[in-house]
Design a protein around this motif. Structure first.
Motif, PDB file in Angstrom:
ATOM      1  N   SER A   8      -2.458  -6.968  -6.803  1.00 40.45           N
ATOM      2  CA  SER A   8      -3.600  -6.792  -5.904  1.00 40.45           C
ATOM      3  C   SER A   8      -3.716  -7.943  -4.912  1.00 40.45           C
ATOM      4  CB  SER A   8      -4.891  -6.666  -6.713  1.00 40.45           C
ATOM      5  OG  SER A   8      -5.127  -7.822  -7.486  1.00 40.45           O
ATOM      6  N   GLU A  12      -3.981  -7.618  -0.877  1.00 38.59           N
ATOM      7  CA  GLU A  12      -5.033  -8.278  -0.102  1.00 38.59           C
ATOM      8  C   GLU A  12      -4.449  -9.091   1.042  1.00 38.59           C
ATOM      9  OE1 GLU A  12      -7.121 -10.514  -2.999  1.00 38.59           O
ATOM     10  OE2 GLU A  12      -8.018  -8.748  -3.964  1.00 38.59           O
ATOM     11  N   GLN A  15      -3.275  -6.577   3.670  1.00 38.35           N
ATOM     12  CA  GLN A  15      -4.468  -5.994   4.276  1.00 38.35           C
ATOM     13  C   GLN A  15      -5.075  -6.961   5.290  1.00 38.35           C
ATOM     14  OE1 GLN A  15      -7.569  -5.138   1.472  1.00 38.35           O
ATOM     15  NE2 GLN A  15      -9.060  -4.586   3.032  1.00 38.35           N
ATOM     16  N   ARG A  19      -5.285  -6.289   9.244  1.00 44.96           N
ATOM     17  CA  ARG A  19      -6.641  -6.273   9.801  1.00 44.96           C
ATOM     18  C   ARG A  19      -6.736  -7.211  10.999  1.00 44.96           C
ATOM     19  NH1 ARG A  19     -12.176  -5.614   8.183  1.00 44.96           N
ATOM     20  NH2 ARG A  19     -13.499  -7.269   9.007  1.00 44.96           N
ATOM     21  N   GLU A  51      -1.188   0.975   0.206  1.00 54.56           N
ATOM     22  CA  GLU A  51      -2.470   0.586  -0.388  1.00 54.56           C
ATOM     23  C   GLU A  51      -3.290  -0.247   0.592  1.00 54.56           C
ATOM     24  OE1 GLU A  51      -5.679   0.063  -2.876  1.00 54.56           O
ATOM     25  OE2 GLU A  51      -4.032   1.519  -2.973  1.00 54.56           O
ATOM     26  N   ALA A  52      -2.631  -1.162   1.308  1.00 52.11           N
ATOM     27  CA  ALA A  52      -3.336  -1.988   2.291  1.00 52.11           C
ATOM     28  C   ALA A  52      -3.909  -1.117   3.418  1.00 52.11           C
ATOM     29  CB  ALA A  52      -2.401  -3.044   2.867  1.00 52.11           C
ATOM     30  N   THR A  54      -4.636   2.075   3.224  1.00 52.86           N
ATOM     31  CA  THR A  54      -5.701   2.896   2.643  1.00 52.86           C
ATOM     32  C   THR A  54      -7.009   2.109   2.594  1.00 52.86           C
ATOM     33  OG1 THR A  54      -4.130   4.177   1.321  1.00 52.86           O
ATOM     34  CG2 THR A  54      -6.430   4.168   0.597  1.00 52.86           C
ATOM     35  N   ARG A  55      -6.928   0.843   2.224  1.00 51.15           N
ATOM     36  CA  ARG A  55      -8.137   0.006   2.183  1.00 51.15           C
ATOM     37  C   ARG A  55      -8.705  -0.199   3.586  1.00 51.15           C
ATOM     38  NH1 ARG A  55      -7.048  -4.835  -2.259  1.00 51.15           N
ATOM     39  NH2 ARG A  55      -6.377  -3.498  -3.996  1.00 51.15           N
ATOM     40  N   GLU A  58     -10.649   2.777   4.547  1.00 52.97           N
ATOM     41  CA  GLU A  58     -11.975   2.770   3.941  1.00 52.97           C
ATOM     42  C   GLU A  58     -12.946   1.911   4.736  1.00 52.97           C
ATOM     43  OE1 GLU A  58     -11.144   1.406   0.020  1.00 52.97           O
ATOM     44  OE2 GLU A  58     -10.347   3.343  -0.675  1.00 52.97           O
ATOM     45  N   GLN A  59     -12.422   0.912   5.441  1.00 52.49           N
ATOM     46  CA  GLN A  59     -13.252   0.043   6.280  1.00 52.49           C
ATOM     47  C   GLN A  59     -13.488   0.634   7.663  1.00 52.49           C
ATOM     48  OE1 GLN A  59     -11.150  -3.712   6.307  1.00 52.49           O
ATOM     49  NE2 GLN A  59     -12.137  -4.400   4.419  1.00 52.49           N
TER      50      GLN A  59
END
Length: 223
Positions: A8, A12, A15, A19, A51-52, A54-55, A58-59
């Protein structure tokens, strides 16, 4: 260089890196985010990139669709207007509660966050300064933190994240804006526990960001 973090923590890291690319303008609104090239460039597995992304979806910074994969969320007038109205509703509701429920620790947190924000430059190299972005989020979060509702806190945080992409583009057209004074006035009204004044200032602050971006949209490549 091979990344040392795993699991994880690695997600992060990726991500956060993607970002920052989106919010700094390296990635344009509507641009496709291809998993395999990103995996190769970032030296991580495909699953970590997915996964990054996908997160980030969500934001509200990334969109995804079957067969099309991931894209940077495009700028949308309708979405921006709706998001702005809802943000103002939630932010002002929470300010009214915060001026009643907030304690001395809350006041100290607001003051410290404002001091940090006031001492940080909004721009760096023509783009939003990442340090200012963090200080700005901290200040707005500190103001709202006096509201004792965890549910409202989660809703507000999600809306704030969704506004980040628009905020990053708005900085390009905010040259004549006195954002330092806007934040100072909000801080003063909140600490005076003047709910009506604080709500009025916060609503105008959020709306002005939207108005400036809407004025510029004919000159911005909006898919």
């Amino acid at each position: 260089m091979k990344r040392q973090r795993v699991g994880s923590s690695l997600v992060e890291d990726v991500q956060a890196e993607l970002r920052e690319e989106i919010l700094s303008g390296v990635r344009q609104p509507g641009e496709r985010l291809l998993v395999q090239p990103l995996s190769k460039r970032l030296d991580v597995s495909l699953s970590v990139v997915r996964e990054a992304l996908t997160r980030l979806a969500e934001q509200g910074l990334v969109g995804s669709a079957p067969q099309l994969g991931f894209t940077v969320m495009p700028l949308s007038v309708d979405h921006l207007n709706d998001l702005t109205r809802v943000r103002i509703d939630i932010e002002t509701m929470m300010i009214r509660r915060a001026t009643v429920e907030g304690d001395l620790d809350w006041e100290a947190g607001v003051l410290a966050a404002h001091h940090r924000l006031a001492g940080t430059s909004p721009e760096s190299g023509g783009a939003m300064n990442p340090a200012w972005r963090a200080a700005h989020a901290e200040f707005h979060g500190a103001v709202a933190s006096g509201c004792a509702s965890p549910l409202l806190q989660n809703i507000r945080a999600g809306l704030y994240d969704k506004a980040e992409l628009y905020r990053a583009w708005a900085v390009k057209v905010s040259g004549g804006r006195d954002v330092v004074q806007e934040h100072r006035q909000i801080c003063e009204a909140v600490l005076d526990r003047d709910a009506d004044r604080a709500c009025e200032l916060m609503a105008a602050h959020v709306q002005l960001t939207t108005d400036l971006l809407l004025e510029s949209m004919p000159d911005v490549d909006v898919p």
